[in-house]
Design a protein around this motif. Structure first.
Motif, PDB file in Angstrom:
ATOM      1  N   ARG A  83      40.473  61.258  66.627  1.00 14.09           N
ATOM      2  CA  ARG A  83      40.440  62.058  67.854  1.00 14.09           C
ATOM      3  C   ARG A  83      40.293  61.176  69.097  1.00 14.09           C
ATOM      4  O   ARG A  83      39.451  61.419  69.972  1.00 14.09           O
ATOM      5  CB  ARG A  83      39.288  63.049  67.784  1.00 14.09           C
ATOM      6  N   SER A 161      45.157  65.906  69.045  1.00  9.74           N
ATOM      7  CA  SER A 161      43.861  66.425  68.584  1.00  9.74           C
ATOM      8  C   SER A 161      42.836  66.439  69.719  1.00  9.74           C
ATOM      9  O   SER A 161      41.841  67.148  69.662  1.00  9.74           O
ATOM     10  CB  SER A 161      43.341  65.620  67.394  1.00  9.74           C
ATOM     11  N   VAL A 164      42.525  69.843  71.630  1.00  6.20           N
ATOM     12  CA  VAL A 164      41.785  70.962  71.021  1.00  6.20           C
ATOM     13  C   VAL A 164      40.336  70.893  71.488  1.00  6.20           C
ATOM     14  O   VAL A 164      39.769  69.804  71.602  1.00  6.20           O
ATOM     15  CB  VAL A 164      41.845  70.818  69.475  1.00  6.20           C
ATOM     16  N   VAL A 168      36.713  74.319  68.453  1.00  5.59           N
ATOM     17  CA  VAL A 168      37.839  74.572  67.538  1.00  5.59           C
ATOM     18  C   VAL A 168      37.977  73.405  66.565  1.00  5.59           C
ATOM     19  O   VAL A 168      38.177  73.582  65.355  1.00  5.59           O
ATOM     20  CB  VAL A 168      39.150  74.759  68.343  1.00  5.59           C
ATOM     21  N   TYR A 169      37.820  72.182  67.095  1.00  6.44           N
ATOM     22  CA  TYR A 169      37.958  70.998  66.247  1.00  6.44           C
ATOM     23  C   TYR A 169      36.891  71.007  65.136  1.00  6.44           C
ATOM     24  O   TYR A 169      37.172  70.695  63.985  1.00  6.44           O
ATOM     25  CB  TYR A 169      37.827  69.730  67.093  1.00  6.44           C
ATOM     26  N   ARG A 171      35.530  73.547  63.807  1.00  3.18           N
ATOM     27  CA  ARG A 171      35.871  74.560  62.799  1.00  3.18           C
ATOM     28  C   ARG A 171      37.007  74.075  61.898  1.00  3.18           C
ATOM     29  O   ARG A 171      37.045  74.379  60.713  1.00  3.18           O
ATOM     30  CB  ARG A 171      36.279  75.865  63.492  1.00  3.18           C
ATOM     31  N   LEU A 172      37.948  73.336  62.503  1.00  5.48           N
ATOM     32  CA  LEU A 172      39.119  72.887  61.726  1.00  5.48           C
ATOM     33  C   LEU A 172      38.824  71.662  60.872  1.00  5.48           C
ATOM     34  O   LEU A 172      39.517  71.379  59.902  1.00  5.48           O
ATOM     35  CB  LEU A 172      40.278  72.561  62.682  1.00  5.48           C
ATOM     36  N   ARG A 173      37.783  70.916  61.242  1.00  8.82           N
ATOM     37  CA  ARG A 173      37.505  69.630  60.601  1.00  8.82           C
ATOM     38  C   ARG A 173      37.391  69.711  59.067  1.00  8.82           C
ATOM     39  O   ARG A 173      38.022  68.918  58.360  1.00  8.82           O
ATOM     40  CB  ARG A 173      36.232  69.038  61.205  1.00  8.82           C
ATOM     41  N   PHE A 175      38.702  71.757  56.987  1.00 12.72           N
ATOM     42  CA  PHE A 175      40.019  72.003  56.373  1.00 12.72           C
ATOM     43  C   PHE A 175      40.873  70.739  56.417  1.00 12.72           C
ATOM     44  O   PHE A 175      41.554  70.396  55.444  1.00 12.72           O
ATOM     45  CB  PHE A 175      40.743  73.142  57.108  1.00 12.72           C
ATOM     46  N   SER A 176      40.827  70.054  57.576  1.00 10.23           N
ATOM     47  CA  SER A 176      41.655  68.849  57.686  1.00 10.23           C
ATOM     48  C   SER A 176      41.150  67.772  56.724  1.00 10.23           C
ATOM     49  O   SER A 176      41.933  67.045  56.120  1.00 10.23           O
ATOM     50  CB  SER A 176      41.690  68.329  59.129  1.00 10.23           C
TER      51      SER A 176
END
Lengths: 517, 249
Positions: A83, A161, A164, A168-169, A171-173, A175-176
């Protein structure tokens, strides 16, 4: 776009001084020995390696494509994870506040990637190129241009990235991370399977990467492979033009996106170097704040605390252990072809292939210098102290190797007798190698004084310390003993040598006579 | 820009990280020849404010002008007039002391830089180390190197973040004199420090920051008045009265 004179001066002077520093180290005996060994290793690889000897052209192209695609995806995933662009800590203090434009900062960020792409490309060319690909020069050009595009795409992913929001990042972390781990794991398994010739992995890989979607996603990799394998010059020139367009287009995208990368890169650089520093000092994973008492059994007689400390540190180093497991799996896969027709040379090669298993671990739960300096003050008998120190660093790689050996034996890639004989050999070799390494760690004048020549000299002495067992195994086999018997008896000869080394280490720690400690 | 215009102007600076506000609506200015002390407890927003001035951190709101140039719209011009010395400088390991100076001279287009090297290295007691790689320097020497690269270009605005960290007593005295000389030559100097003694002795005005907000700004007399302290109170006494008074409130 031309690099600012100050940045050009910075890059060139750093490289000049680095080369001077390496040459300066060659003036010492360990440095000279290490340098010679490094040259010998490269010459050996260039003239001795036979990569992909039993693959046809299509299979080689598939492996090359898979490698490029793998590098491309890991670059993009790593960009998303960071990031921000990662610079040097000195860049934050001297470059970021300077009147150098942001475009120039970007270019400065990419130059080391370009040089690294060229350097790695030449190494690949030396080791693989001549035999692996029909035209080494086009192979090199394709690899370098594809890697440069990958560097741009990684930066682009990092920039995107940054757009974002933090929430949001966050929350997505997860999954990524899951996708990254899953993808990298699957890719490694495919590559290992492909290299080891397990099943029809290469055919499946070829089919998978040959789909239109994959050819679009991995367009630069497709063109790099075409550049290497196309017999027709016109087709090659088309592939070259496409690759150059990829390089220019990806660079323009990074520049034109106009994301304010300075603040994010400042944070990413701080984060990355802090983590790196923690890993180098052997304290990575310090977020786990939980105290734990040592085992109270009188059997440990005071050494339990040391064992416990090592085990706790190890638990916080799971990533390093998993990295070690992956490395050993790759190396075993590469050398499993040797073990189909077992020979002493082949087995020694397999055992030496295990060496990289130890390599990621010194930065993990091995023996950080600071830890050794504290532990030497414990009121323990030399042998007990050495035993406690060596137990975990030897035991854990042993368990990883045991796992790998079992898998290979079940797959029919390793002879059961050979595997059974090899395991005690690993223990004897492990104690020898970790003990020798500990001497090196203690002699280091400064915790950060780690360099290639130092490491090479250390490996050279480790190999010398293994000579009793290796020579004994060779002599015993030449007398007509079977290979497993020769290895087992070699391990028995090595065991006293390992014990003596461990005792000397313990005594040195105990009396505090280690130079530079 | 007229001669009397402030060289550093900060107007309504706010820096937020998500829900956390590190600096809130901060305004102050620093005139040519003035030394301004920036004091506050840990986490008060001192370093964040300085990094916003250098353009490393992007303000959430507000405007910063350095030598008349807006940091947001003309960052390169603003940075050319600015020098920032961080509290723990990280030099380039593979560059010598002189090479750091050469790099700075190229980055800031310093005319005839080699002529200045000797005097600068002498002033900062780095002459003997001029050909040493930065990786071999002690913490104090690294600090001096950062200061040398900053002074080389004779900046109009100088920002110090804990300038005396790692320096020995002789170097501290030398550094105090050096900072005063730069201010006397017309530079605007901002010093962020926990060493209240140093700030009291060296600075013309003091800005007290607490929880990202300006609590007091002015000469020592003004600070004493803001803290409702007696007229002989030291900066330390006034500082605690201001910051702990707010904590209690």
């Amino acid at each position: 776009m031309i690099l600012h004179p100050a940045l050009r001066y910075l890059i060139l002077t750093r490289w000049k001084n680095r080369v001077g520093s390496i040459l300066g180290k060659l003036r010492t005996l360990p440095g000279l020995l290490g340098g010679l060994l490094a040259v010998l290793a490269i010459v050996g690889l260039v003239f001795g390696a036979r990569p992909g000897e039993d693959m046809n052209d299509a299979e080689r192209a598939a492996v090359f494509f898979a490698l490029l695609a793998f590098l491309m995806l890991t670059g993009v995933l790593s960009g998303i994870g960071q990031r921000g662009l990662v610079f040097l800590p000195a860049d934050l203090d001297y470059l970021f506040p300077s009147p150098v434009s942001r475009r120039q900062l970007l270019l400065y960020h990419f130059v080391p990637h370009y040089l690294a792409a060229a350097f790695i490309g030449v190494i690949y060319l030396l080791v693989l190129g001549g035999r692996f690909m029909p035209n080494p020069t086009w192979f090199l050009i394709g690899f370098v241009l594809c890697q440069i595009t990958n560097a741009h795409l990684g930066a682009l992913a990092a920039e995107l990235s940054m757009l974002v929001t933090d929430a949001v990042y966050a929350r997505l972390r997860p999954f990524s991370t899951l996708i990254t781990v899953g993808f990298v794991g699957a890719a490694m398994l495919l590559l290992i399977g492909g290299i080891a010739g397990l099943g029809d992995v290469l055919e499946h890989l070829d089919t998978l990467l040959g789909t239109p979607a994959a050819r679009i996603v991995f367009f630069p990799a497709v063109k790099a492979v075409e550049l290497s394998v196309q017999p027709d010059l016109a087709a090659r020139l088309v592939a070259l033009a496409s690759l150059l367009a990829c390089v220019a287009g990806s660079f323009l995208l990074v520049v034109l996106l106009r994301v304010d990368f300075v603040e994010s890169s400042f944070a990413a650089t701080k984060r990355t170097w802090k983590k790196f520093e923690q890993v180098r000092r052997g304290s990575y994973g310090g977020k786990v704040k939980r105290s734990a008492g040592g085992p109270r059994s009188p059997w440990f007689r005071g050494a339990g605390a040391v064992l416990w400390l090592n085990l706790l540190t190890m638990r916080r180093q799971l990533r390093a252990a998993l990295g070690g497991l992956l490395v050993v799996a790759v190396m075993l896969a590469m050398f499993s072809r040797e073990t189909r027709a077992p020979s002493l040379t082949g087995t020694i090669l397999v055992m030496l292939a295990m060496v990289p298993l130890w390599m990621p671990l010194p930065v993990g739960f091995r023996l950080p210098r600071e830890q050794l300096l504290v532990l030497r003050q414990l009121p323990l008998a030399p042998a007990r102290l050495a035993g406690a120190l060596l137990a975990v660093p030897v035991l854990v790689p042993f368990l990883l190797q045991l796992f790998a050996v079992i898998v290979l034996t079940v797959l029919g890639r390793l002879d059961v007798g050979l595997a059974a004989a090899a395991l005690p050999a690993y223990v004897a070799a492990g104690v020898t190698m970790v003990a020798v390494e500990s001497f090196f760690v203690l002699r280091r004048p400064h915790p950060n004084a780690i360099n290639l020549l130092h490491t090479v000299a250390q490996i050279l002495l480790q190999l010398a310390a293994l000579l009793p067992g290796l020579v004994a195994a060779g002599v015993i086999q030449s007398l007509g003993a079977s290979l497993p018997a020769a290895i087992f008896l070699g391990a028995l000869v090595q065991a006293p040598a390992a014990y003596i080394l461990a005792r000397v280490l313990g005594a040195r720690l105990q009396v505090g006579s280690v130079v530079g400690a | 820009m007229t001669a009397s215009s402030p060289l550093l102007e900060i107007d309504g600076l706010t820096k937020r990280y998500g829900d956390f506000t590190a600096v809130s609506d901060l305004s102050f200015a620093c005139e040519p020849g003035e030394i301004l002390g920036l004091v506050g407890p840990n986490g008060a927003g001192k370093t964040t404010s300085l990094r916003c001035v250098t353009g490393i951190l992007k303000p959430s709101a507000g405007r910063i002008r350095v030598a008349g140039h807006d940091v947001a719209t003309a960052p390169e011009r603003a940075k050319r007039a600015l020098a920032f010395i961080p509290d723990t400088p990280h030099p380039f390991d593979m560059l010598t002391v002189t090479e750091h100076l050469r790099f700075a001279a190229l980055a800031y287009d310093v005319a005839d830089p080699e002529a200045r090297f000797a005097a600068l290295l002498e002033e900062l007691e780095l002459t003997e180390k001029r050909d040493e790689l930065a990786s071999t320097l002690s913490r104090g020497m690294r600090q001096k190197l950062a200061i040398a690269t900053a002074f080389l270009r004779e900046p109009e605005v100088i920002l110090f973040d804990e300038p005396l960290t790692g320096l020995d007593p002789k170097a501290i005295r030398m550094m105090r004199d050096s900072i005063r000389r730069r201010a006397d030559a017309g530079a605007a100097v901002v010093i962020s420090s926990h060493l209240l003694d140093l700030v009291e002795r060296l600075c013309d005005r003091v800005l007290v920051l607490h929880r990202g907000q300006r609590r007091a700004l002015g000469t020592l007399e003004t600070i004493r008045a803001a803290a409702a302290s007696h007229e002989d109170a030291s900066l330390e006494e006034a500082f605690f009265a201001i910051t702990e008074g707010h904590d209690l409130a």
